[in-house]
Design a protein around this motif. Structure first.
Motif, PDB file in Angstrom:
ATOM      1  N   ALA A 184     111.310-114.246  24.944  1.00 39.57           N
ATOM      2  CA  ALA A 184     111.638-115.135  26.211  1.00 39.57           C
ATOM      3  C   ALA A 184     111.275-114.883  27.388  1.00 39.57           C
ATOM      4  O   ALA A 184     110.945-115.794  28.048  1.00 39.57           O
ATOM      5  N   LYS A 185     111.448-113.613  27.942  1.00 38.67           N
ATOM      6  CA  LYS A 185     111.102-113.314  29.226  1.00 38.67           C
ATOM      7  C   LYS A 185     109.601-113.362  29.380  1.00 38.67           C
ATOM      8  O   LYS A 185     109.046-113.903  30.442  1.00 38.67           O
ATOM      9  N   ALA A 186     108.847-113.085  28.367  1.00 41.30           N
ATOM     10  CA  ALA A 186     107.286-113.318  28.479  1.00 41.30           C
ATOM     11  C   ALA A 186     107.097-114.669  28.550  1.00 41.30           C
ATOM     12  O   ALA A 186     105.806-115.035  29.225  1.00 41.30           O
ATOM     13  N   LEU A 187     107.754-115.235  27.638  1.00 38.14           N
ATOM     14  CA  LEU A 187     107.310-116.924  27.997  1.00 38.14           C
ATOM     15  C   LEU A 187     107.759-117.529  29.433  1.00 38.14           C
ATOM     16  O   LEU A 187     106.945-118.314  29.959  1.00 38.14           O
ATOM     17  N   PHE A 188     108.960-117.219  29.999  1.00 35.27           N
ATOM     18  CA  PHE A 188     108.983-117.304  31.359  1.00 35.27           C
ATOM     19  C   PHE A 188     107.884-117.231  32.225  1.00 35.27           C
ATOM     20  O   PHE A 188     107.635-118.125  33.096  1.00 35.27           O
ATOM     21  N   GLU A 189     107.256-115.784  32.063  1.00 40.88           N
ATOM     22  CA  GLU A 189     106.229-115.683  33.024  1.00 40.88           C
ATOM     23  C   GLU A 189     104.978-116.409  32.950  1.00 40.88           C
ATOM     24  O   GLU A 189     104.136-116.475  33.647  1.00 40.88           O
ATOM     25  N   THR A 190     104.691-117.160  31.889  1.00 40.43           N
ATOM     26  CA  THR A 190     103.646-117.832  31.732  1.00 40.43           C
ATOM     27  C   THR A 190     103.697-119.165  32.676  1.00 40.43           C
ATOM     28  O   THR A 190     102.514-119.738  32.975  1.00 40.43           O
ATOM     29  N   ASN A 191     104.493-119.386  33.129  1.00 43.39           N
ATOM     30  CA  ASN A 191     104.648-120.546  34.314  1.00 43.39           C
ATOM     31  C   ASN A 191     104.534-121.874  33.629  1.00 43.39           C
ATOM     32  O   ASN A 191     104.346-122.923  34.459  1.00 43.39           O
ATOM     33  N   ILE A 192     104.578-121.891  32.342  1.00 42.57           N
ATOM     34  CA  ILE A 192     104.546-123.255  31.734  1.00 42.57           C
ATOM     35  C   ILE A 192     106.060-123.784  31.581  1.00 42.57           C
ATOM     36  O   ILE A 192     106.817-123.161  31.316  1.00 42.57           O
ATOM     37  N   TYR A 193     106.207-125.055  31.960  1.00 36.78           N
ATOM     38  CA  TYR A 193     107.721-125.713  32.102  1.00 36.78           C
ATOM     39  C   TYR A 193     108.353-125.668  30.830  1.00 36.78           C
ATOM     40  O   TYR A 193     109.367-124.934  30.846  1.00 36.78           O
ATOM     41  N   GLU A 194     107.614-126.136  29.856  1.00 34.97           N
ATOM     42  CA  GLU A 194     108.343-126.026  28.440  1.00 34.97           C
ATOM     43  C   GLU A 194     108.520-124.496  27.979  1.00 34.97           C
ATOM     44  O   GLU A 194     109.253-124.302  27.130  1.00 34.97           O
ATOM     45  N   ALA A 195     107.729-123.671  28.320  1.00 33.55           N
ATOM     46  CA  ALA A 195     108.042-122.132  27.851  1.00 33.55           C
ATOM     47  C   ALA A 195     109.172-121.638  28.345  1.00 33.55           C
ATOM     48  O   ALA A 195     109.891-120.698  27.900  1.00 33.55           O
ATOM     49  N   ARG A 196     109.438-122.151  29.912  1.00 29.41           N
ATOM     50  CA  ARG A 196     110.585-121.730  30.590  1.00 29.41           C
ATOM     51  C   ARG A 196     111.827-122.276  29.910  1.00 29.41           C
ATOM     52  O   ARG A 196     112.795-121.511  29.852  1.00 29.41           O
ATOM     53  N   LEU A 197     111.787-123.581  29.354  1.00 29.98           N
ATOM     54  CA  LEU A 197     112.852-124.165  28.873  1.00 29.98           C
ATOM     55  C   LEU A 197     113.020-123.375  27.400  1.00 29.98           C
ATOM     56  O   LEU A 197     114.293-123.161  27.234  1.00 29.98           O
ATOM     57  N   LEU A 198     112.092-123.185  26.635  1.00 30.54           N
ATOM     58  CA  LEU A 198     112.182-122.616  25.596  1.00 30.54           C
ATOM     59  C   LEU A 198     112.876-121.054  25.771  1.00 30.54           C
ATOM     60  O   LEU A 198     113.691-120.688  25.032  1.00 30.54           O
ATOM     61  N   CYS A 199     112.403-120.334  26.571  1.00 33.51           N
ATOM     62  CA  CYS A 199     113.004-118.828  27.113  1.00 33.51           C
ATOM     63  C   CYS A 199     114.727-119.219  27.107  1.00 33.51           C
ATOM     64  O   CYS A 199     115.167-118.366  26.873  1.00 33.51           O
ATOM     65  N   SER A 200     114.826-120.498  27.849  1.00 32.79           N
ATOM     66  CA  SER A 200     116.628-120.481  27.821  1.00 32.79           C
ATOM     67  C   SER A 200     117.350-120.664  26.507  1.00 32.79           C
ATOM     68  O   SER A 200     118.426-120.408  26.450  1.00 32.79           O
ATOM     69  N   LYS A 201     116.691-120.908  25.553  1.00 37.34           N
ATOM     70  CA  LYS A 201     116.951-121.057  24.263  1.00 37.34           C
ATOM     71  C   LYS A 201     116.744-119.851  23.481  1.00 37.34           C
ATOM     72  O   LYS A 201     117.631-119.670  22.261  1.00 37.34           O
ATOM     73  N   LEU A 202     115.791-118.911  23.559  1.00 35.72           N
ATOM     74  CA  LEU A 202     115.469-117.892  22.838  1.00 35.72           C
ATOM     75  C   LEU A 202     116.363-116.682  23.524  1.00 35.72           C
ATOM     76  O   LEU A 202     116.482-115.751  22.703  1.00 35.72           O
ATOM     77  N   PHE A 203     116.555-116.707  24.873  1.00 34.43           N
ATOM     78  CA  PHE A 203     117.086-115.499  25.573  1.00 34.43           C
ATOM     79  C   PHE A 203     118.608-115.142  24.833  1.00 34.43           C
ATOM     80  O   PHE A 203     119.302-115.993  25.059  1.00 34.43           O
ATOM     81  N   ASN A 204     118.861-113.676  24.710  1.00 34.61           N
ATOM     82  CA  ASN A 204     120.252-113.559  24.109  1.00 34.61           C
ATOM     83  C   ASN A 204     121.108-113.232  25.221  1.00 34.61           C
ATOM     84  O   ASN A 204     120.826-112.318  26.251  1.00 34.61           O
ATOM     85  N   PRO A 205     122.256-113.790  25.838  1.00 33.32           N
ATOM     86  CA  PRO A 205     122.872-113.728  27.027  1.00 33.32           C
ATOM     87  C   PRO A 205     123.228-112.333  27.261  1.00 33.32           C
ATOM     88  O   PRO A 205     123.519-111.865  28.012  1.00 33.32           O
TER      89      PRO A 205
END
Length: 236
Positions: free
Chosen positions: A57-78
């Protein structure tokens, strides 16, 4: 699909549809940089397939792709959330969709939810401030056992922010107020009282926040959730 950044990005690009970028902007006011055009339902299905994975999730956020960041919010464990990560992410929010996705899916489910919601309530940037109240709204569902006092501490924050005329802030303040008022009958009464206080303010935003909240909270058919259930639905 092997859960690597490259594999996920490949899957996202396969789902991309530029027409959806335009549709989301015109229909829902979602303006995003580096957007591929993928609906939430498709991202949810992909997230379910991958499963929780905070490193990915953190790595996806760093791609700067909008939907990758949205996906980060769904994959990341709080449970893996840190204050540094919250601050790193919140300053990047560019619309209500990504703000709410992180606020409800990650922030509200973390032990850091309350202190950060309180801190962010006075932020200047629109979506940082919205994150405060979206997190409060999400926390109303995330912590089903929290005492009423936990939510009563938010009322002064709502009152203080009721003068903010920006649409995505005032809507979040209203959302938080309604969410608190639907937890149980006692908080419903308190939320109605707070809405009446907000209604006395001269700001147009405050008038809207209060009237819209009262419209729902005073209905006989309002959906009261009875949390905590141990108090409001005790076993006989």
């Amino acid at each position: 699909m092997k859960p690597t950044v490259a594999a996920v990005i490949k899957e996202l690009r396969a789902l991309a549809n530029p027409e959806k970028v335009d549709f989301k902007q015109k229909k829902f006011g979602v303006i995003a940089q580096n957007a591929l055009g993928i609906y939430q339902k498709d991202l949810k299905e992909l997230a379910k397939e991958i499963g929780k994975n905070s490193t990915l999730a953190k790595a996806l956020f760093e791609t700067n792709i909008y939907e990758a960041r949205l996906l980060c919010s769904k994959l990341f464990n709080p449970k893996d959330l840190t204050e540094d990560l919250m601050e790193k992410w919140v300053v990047t929010f560019e619309n209500w969709e990504i703000c709410d996705s992180f606020s409800m899916g990650v922030f509200a489910r973390s032990p850091l939810a309350i202190p950060k919601a309180i801190e962010w309530s006075t932020r200047t940037e629109e979506f940082e401030k919205r994150a405060s109240f979206a997190t409060i709204a999400g926390y109303c569902m995330a912590d089903k056992k929290a005492a009423n006092s936990t939510f009563e501490q938010f009322f002064p924050l709502l009152y203080q922010a009721a003068d903010d005329q920006r649409i995505y802030v005032k809507k979040a303040v209203n959302w938080a107020l309604r969410s608190i008022g639907k937890r149980n009958v006692d908080l419903n009464k308190r939320a109605i009282e707070e809405a009446q206080k907000i209604k006395q303010l001269e700001f147009k935003s405050a008038q809207w926040i209060a009237k819209d909240a009262l419209k729902e909270l005073e209905k006989e058919t309002v959906n009261i959730l009875d949390y905590p259930r141990s108090i409001y639905r005790p076993k006989k």
